[in-house]
Write a protein that holds these residues in place. Structure first.
Motif, PDB file in Angstrom:
ATOM      1  N   GLY A 220      33.515  99.712 104.478  1.00 47.57           N
ATOM      2  CA  GLY A 220      33.334 100.386 103.678  1.00 47.57           C
ATOM      3  C   GLY A 220      31.999 101.120 103.303  1.00 47.57           C
ATOM      4  N   PRO A 221      31.876 101.891 102.624  1.00 48.13           N
ATOM      5  CA  PRO A 221      31.058 103.764 102.610  1.00 48.13           C
ATOM      6  C   PRO A 221      29.762 103.146 103.283  1.00 48.13           C
ATOM      7  CG  PRO A 221      31.495 102.873 100.822  1.00 48.13           C
ATOM      8  CD  PRO A 221      32.358 101.958 101.162  1.00 48.13           C
ATOM      9  N   TYR A 222      28.988 103.847 103.699  1.00 46.37           N
ATOM     10  CA  TYR A 222      27.333 104.529 104.185  1.00 46.37           C
ATOM     11  C   TYR A 222      26.545 103.911 102.618  1.00 46.37           C
ATOM     12  CZ  TYR A 222      23.234 105.621 105.572  1.00 46.37           C
ATOM     13  OH  TYR A 222      21.670 105.094 106.047  1.00 46.37           O
ATOM     14  N   PHE A 223      26.803 103.796 101.409  1.00 47.03           N
ATOM     15  CA  PHE A 223      26.145 103.707 100.973  1.00 47.03           C
ATOM     16  C   PHE A 223      26.529 102.551  99.773  1.00 47.03           C
ATOM     17  CE2 PHE A 223      25.242 108.364 101.425  1.00 47.03           C
ATOM     18  CZ  PHE A 223      23.564 108.155 101.288  1.00 47.03           C
ATOM     19  N   SER A 224      26.519 101.582 100.303  1.00 45.95           N
ATOM     20  CA  SER A 224      26.899  99.834  99.933  1.00 45.95           C
ATOM     21  C   SER A 224      26.057  98.897  99.552  1.00 45.95           C
ATOM     22  CB  SER A 224      28.018  99.553 100.421  1.00 45.95           C
ATOM     23  OG  SER A 224      28.151  99.757 102.128  1.00 45.95           O
ATOM     24  N   MET A 225      25.805  97.675  99.537  1.00 48.27           N
ATOM     25  CA  MET A 225      24.505  97.056  99.874  1.00 48.27           C
ATOM     26  C   MET A 225      25.290  95.249  98.856  1.00 48.27           C
ATOM     27  SD  MET A 225      21.664  97.154  97.297  1.00 48.27           S
ATOM     28  CE  MET A 225      21.272  98.313  97.790  1.00 48.27           C
ATOM     29  N   PHE A 226      25.236  94.575  99.772  1.00 51.50           N
ATOM     30  CA  PHE A 226      25.012  93.325  98.999  1.00 51.50           C
ATOM     31  C   PHE A 226      23.669  92.439  98.236  1.00 51.50           C
ATOM     32  CE2 PHE A 226      28.921  93.800 102.454  1.00 51.50           C
ATOM     33  CZ  PHE A 226      29.667  92.411 101.461  1.00 51.50           C
ATOM     34  N   VAL A 227      24.319  91.839  97.789  1.00 54.11           N
ATOM     35  CA  VAL A 227      22.825  91.137  96.791  1.00 54.11           C
ATOM     36  C   VAL A 227      23.427  89.558  96.527  1.00 54.11           C
ATOM     37  CG1 VAL A 227      21.507  91.116  94.691  1.00 54.11           C
ATOM     38  CG2 VAL A 227      22.499  93.252  95.783  1.00 54.11           C
TER      39      VAL A 227
END
Length: 235
Positions: A220-227
């Motif tokens: 995915g893109p650099y600016f991504s995250m899992f919570v």
């Protein structure tokens, strides 16, 4: 030894929405002589995009940061940038460095801070992406006695799985290239159904997937995250 007569200010511009910038951040940007920020190989800067409304006649100092796994590449960029900034400080200029999120939370500003005299430096905090993610989800990061941990996708599988097993709430930042690995770790830790995925929080292209089993197993893109948070919580 140089005499530091200028001022270097690390300004957190938040995760993406310009309305989340603080009044103090805006004041320092508007009063700057020089605005510095990282750009990619296409000349784009998310931090500058966020702050654009408050940039007028200030001199711009874009700093090209190639995407590279070799830390020596980044070190060379920060070495050169710190020399440029120091020269401006010696010329009595106020230099503001724009940072996505908060300047001292997984931020490029920290590498410049370590290279410059703290006596000539100020730091303006910004809202970090985990806080913005929780608001976008309308979902608390922690409650009561829950433990909380922030890691990045750069860790190996064993570390990520251990964190998922030992903490109630986890934010996994910089998930882009590690998305497949993280999804596998979530599955191995039996926490797929407790995870949510976000991209470009606070931006026009914000994307949220609350069922991560629907994500394609690809980067995915650099600016991504899992919570990741506990499923059963008190009401």
């Amino acid at each position: 030894m140089s005499v530091y007569i200028g001022c270097f200010v690390g300004v957190g511009v938040g995760p993406g929405d310009p309305e989340l910038m603080t009044l103090k951040a805006v004041r320092h940007i508007e009063s700057a002589d020089v605005i510095a920020f990282l750009v990619n190989d296409k000349g784009h800067s998310q931090a500058k995009d966020i702050a654009n409304l408050f940039i007028e006649s200030q001199t711009l100092l874009p700093i090209l940061m190639p995407m590279a796994d070799d830390a020596k590449v980044g070190d060379a960029v920060y070495d050169q940038a710190s020399e440029q900034i120091q020269s401006l400080l010696d010329d009595n200029k106020k230099v503001v460095f724009l940072c996505e999120g908060d300047p001292l939370f997984y931020a490029s500003f920290t590498y410049l801070l370590s290279r410059l005299d703290h006596n000539s430096t100020l730091v303006v905090p910004g809202i970090s992406s985990p806080q913005s993610a929780a608001c976008a989800l309308q979902h608390p990061l922690t409650m009561l006695t829950e433990s909380y941990c922030v890691i990045t996708g750069r860790h190996d599988d064993a570390f990520i799985e251990s964190t998922l097993k030992n903490y109630d709430s986890i934010v996994i930042m910089k998930a882009g290239r590690a998305r497949v690995k993280i999804l596998n770790c979530l599955e191995n830790s039996n926490r797929l159904n407790e995870a949510k995925y976000l991209e470009y929080i606070g931006r026009d292209n914000e994307f949220i997937e609350e069922d991560v089993t629907q994500l394609d197993k690809q980067a995915g893109p650099y600016f991504s995250m899992f919570v990741v948070t506990k499923k059963d919580r008190p009401r």
